[in-house]
Write an enzyme that holds these catalytic residues in place. Structure first.
Site, short mmCIF file in Angstrom:
data_model
loop_
_atom_site.label_atom_id
_atom_site.label_comp_id
_atom_site.label_asym_id
_atom_site.label_seq_id
_atom_site.Cartn_x
_atom_site.Cartn_y
_atom_site.Cartn_z
N THR A 151 -3.81 9.42 -5.34
CA THR A 151 -3.68 9.70 -3.70
C THR A 151 -2.64 10.81 -3.53
OG1 THR A 151 -4.48 7.70 -3.24
CG2 THR A 151 -3.23 8.56 -1.57
N GLU A 201 0.86 -1.25 -0.07
CA GLU A 201 -0.03 0.14 -0.05
C GLU A 201 1.02 1.11 0.01
OE1 GLU A 201 -2.96 1.18 -0.37
OE2 GLU A 201 -4.02 1.83 1.19
N1 HSE Z 1 -6.45 8.16 4.03
C1 HSE Z 1 -5.79 8.27 2.67
C2 HSE Z 1 -6.21 9.74 2.25
C3 HSE Z 1 -6.65 7.48 1.87
O1 HSE Z 1 -7.24 10.36 2.36
O2 HSE Z 1 -5.24 10.23 1.54
C4 HSE Z 1 -6.22 7.20 0.41
O3 HSE Z 1 -5.07 6.31 0.44
#
Ligand code: HSE
Length: 313
Positions: A184, A132
């Protein structure tokens, strides 16, 4: 019994739940990824095929999330054999539905079976996080619910940080995912690097209220807490097309809370009945259709199992 081939499924997940940035997520019923994992005598990992990614994911095992996670587990147990991995993506990439976490989890869960299940499900977290982290950063808010199902608080990246939260009785979900990839890393770069003490107090208060509302099954309080984000969602809204309009349509349809799923562009609404969830999904879909933006809309619920083994031989 020793197995040489195993197939697993890992569900979609939605991270953050508004104010719970990087520390909360839930698993979704329905969509997900599959992987078929086989031992091979040669020590390397080979990605033999990826379906459903439009040719976008790397076959290079050093760059592929499923392979990197599996490698972390193989190395940890000193397994000399390598693997052949076939990945079937059911989740759209860069969509806020936990696609990278599903790739990591699905290969690790299948490999754990091949190894004779030396690890309990939650103990697989660190291996999944290795994969991840390649694309999303080192946080477990997608990986933990993907492994375990349910709504998970994961205030850290170690196994002891995992805390399942109660799922209220009337808890239904509507989601819309416009076909506008939001990587992301871009959605993280846009976030403020510093916040004031006043904002920190506000955010921690909202997270505390969210957890309390889940324990009391109070959807009204839950919605208010989730939507009380003054840091992450306000910064990211500009990356989501028709964000304001889709949110307004969901509220109009009766949703108790609307928030950006993970890093987006998925919008997720919490609804108190299946009928409201269906109407909310249709209302959000109509906004994107009117703007000529392709989207996937779904009314669903929380998956309580997490990744499952489909078969092994
Ligand atoms: N918590 C993470 C974000 C989720 O909002 O960037 C995506 O990997």
């Amino acid at each position: 019994m020793a197995f040489s081939r195993a197939e697993a499924f890992a569900p979609a997940t939605v991270a953050n739940l508004g104010v719970g940035f990087d520390i909360m997520g839930l698993a979704l019923q329905g969509m997900g990824d599959r992987a078929i994992v086989e031992f091979q005598d040669a020590s390397e990992i080979v990605i033999s095929e990826i379906q459903g990614d439009g040719g976008k994911l790397p076959l290079d095992p050093a760059l592929n999330i499923a392979a990197v996670s599996a490698r972390a587990l193989l190395d940890h147990v000193d397994e000399p054999r390598g693997l052949k991995i076939r990945l079937i993506k059911g989740l759209p990439l860069s969509s806020g539905l936990g696609s990278s976490a599903a790739s990591a989890v699905v290969s690790v869960v299948a490999l754990n079976k091949l190894l004779g299940e030396p690890f309990a499900r939650e103990q697989l977290l660190p291996f999944c996080l290795e994969g991840e982290a390649l694309v999303s950063g080192y946080h477990a808010d997608n990986v933990a619910p993907c492994l375990l199902g349910g709504i998970i608080l994961v205030a850290g990246t170690t196994v002891d940080a995992i805390q399942p939260l109660p799922i209220p009785e009337r808890f239904h979900l509507a989601l819309v995912t416009p076909d506008v990839p939001v990587p992301t890393d871009s959605a993280r770069k846009i976030l403020p690097k510093h916040i004031t003490l006043k904002t920190m107090i506000h955010q921690t208060g909202a997270v505390a209220k969210l957890v309390d509302a889940l324990h009391r099954g109070d959807l009204g309080a839950l919605g208010a807490a989730i939507e009380n984000d003054r840091v992450v969602e306000p910064a990211r809204a500009c990356l989501m097309p028709m964000h304001k309009e889709a949110r307004a349509a969901a509220k109009q349809a009766g949703a108790a809370a609307v928030f950006i799923g993970g890093a987006g562009p998925t919008l997720c609404a919490i609804c108190e009945s299946a009928a409201i969830a269906k109407a909310t999904a249709s209302a959000m879909q109509a906004v994107y259709q009117a703007a000529n933006t392709a989207c996937i809309a779904q009314a669903t619920g929380v998956d309580r199992c997490g990744a499952v083994l489909l078969n092994a031989d």
